[in-house]
Design an enzyme around this catalytic site. Sequence first.
Site, PDB file in Angstrom:
ATOM      1  N   ARG A 261      22.825 -11.448 -27.887  1.00  0.00           N
ATOM      2  CA  ARG A 261      22.044 -10.269 -27.514  1.00  0.00           C
ATOM      3  C   ARG A 261      22.774  -9.004 -27.940  1.00  0.00           C
ATOM      4  O   ARG A 261      23.979  -8.888 -27.740  1.00  0.00           O
ATOM      5  CB  ARG A 261      21.808 -10.247 -25.992  1.00  0.00           C
ATOM      6  N   SER A 351      18.145 -16.737 -13.968  1.00  0.00           N
ATOM      7  CA  SER A 351      16.849 -16.107 -13.786  1.00  0.00           C
ATOM      8  C   SER A 351      15.821 -17.202 -13.987  1.00  0.00           C
ATOM      9  O   SER A 351      15.787 -17.812 -15.048  1.00  0.00           O
ATOM     10  CB  SER A 351      16.700 -15.019 -14.850  1.00  0.00           C
ATOM     11  N   ARG A 390      29.408 -16.229 -17.155  1.00  0.00           N
ATOM     12  CA  ARG A 390      29.455 -15.614 -15.818  1.00  0.00           C
ATOM     13  C   ARG A 390      29.967 -16.599 -14.777  1.00  0.00           C
ATOM     14  O   ARG A 390      30.568 -16.200 -13.768  1.00  0.00           O
ATOM     15  CB  ARG A 390      28.064 -15.087 -15.440  1.00  0.00           C
TER      16      ARG A 390
END
Length: 424
Positions: A261, A351, A390
């Site tokens: 990204r 998510s 993460r």
Amino acid sequence: MLDLRFVRENSDLVRKAVADRGLEVPLDDLLEKDRRRRAVLADLEEKRARHKRGNKEIGERMRKGEDPVDLREEMGALSEEIRALEEEADALEEAVREILIRIPNLPHESVPVGPDETFNREVRRWGEPRTFDFQPLPHWELGERLGILDFQRGVKIAESRFTLLRDKGALLERALINFMLDLHTREHGYTEVFPPILVNEESMFATGQLPKLEAEMYRCRDDVLYLIPTAEVPVTNIHRGEILEEADLPLYYCAYTPCFRREAGSYGRDIRGLIRQHQFNKVELVKFAHPDTSYEELEKLTNDAEEVLRRLGLPYRVVALSTGDLSFAAAKCYDLEVWLPSGGEYKEISSCSNFTDFQARRANIRFRPSGGGKAQFVHTLNGSGVAVGRTVAAILENYQRADGSVEVPEALRPYMHGLEAIEP
RNA sequence: GGAGGGGUGGCAGAGCGGACUAAUGCGGUGGUCUUGAAAACCAUUAGCCUUCGCAGGCUCGCGGGUUCGAAUCCCGCCCCCUCCGCCA
């Protein structure tokens, strides 16, 4: 993408949904162009039918040895009119489509309404954030001291937001990938796939990255291929253009891939550490579900992702995103947020979304009902299960000891040759 | 990268300016026959758009062009296959 007919017949509902997201769409323009397009189309089709009949007659008369000059001329003129109408209809259709593909999905009725993330609703928490009897370090300091995270060299090799993992750091990354894949394939019923990491424009359009997020993605210079920002793209596109069997639903896939990204517009955010990288690893869960059960599937998928954090003993909470925070293609989304002691806050690590038929319509993924009848769009879902970088950050921070070493979570030890701690 | 071949319904495959409303076969579905099955036979077997409906239209890889008329002819593009070269 929404169904044009649905938009036509439920314009107030769409208008409200777009407004709830804090967005604007030229809906009246769309409705007006759609009306005109249908009027032009009616005229066009009537003329085409006449043209067809006339040409058939020319064929018949020529076979009898005649040359119907007058009819040929008439059809020639009609052909010109048809061409003009076609152009008009095509232009209107394109204009309608340009607006339609930019309308976001309709939020589910259970989604909290609000303009931004402050309206997100916490659904549940798991685990107690640990209290330290020493000053805990942020993961980037721990990682550098342990010699497992090399930020400077990552920058040298690529640029900022790229990191070199070393020794036990690289091993930890690899162990997490394998642990997550094993959990989802062996206990949660997902089929593992390893997809292409570069994808074409059709694939990016199908899942909704294009045209809206063009600036977020890395593109190849000499080929029209994009580096994937998430495995959602290639995995959802596995069944693009296909008609599935109802009996085969739901389909569960999971995939480990690197993700890329550009993070355009997030210059100041999370500048240190592993939280916001241009390249990161992720294990992704993707489902193709029956429309009747997709919201149950979302709950199950979210739980499958949570299980990763529970096994690793990482405290987390689950948040239902509000309309203003919901991504373009999602109808409903839960974020999983892991506890990070360095910031004293919960940070997104997964998510999980139900896209209903929004991606399926763009990607033309349908299923044939068992009892026969028209093919219907499936519902697509996906969620991180979970973001690996993460997770590394969360483990380092939550499992750190006073001497700067880091305990290896028990669930991970079989994947790290029995290693119990990472020490300097 | 070079040379050649090819993209037609779920699949195979014919058609190469006007009856294409796309042959034929296989597969699928329903039926007849059968104790059941197979075989045989009969029927059926794309999607999309407009329309309340009747009906009409579009789609032979994609986009242009020629023509009264294009699956069929011309141009451009994409993809696949074979061989050669390069290559982990």
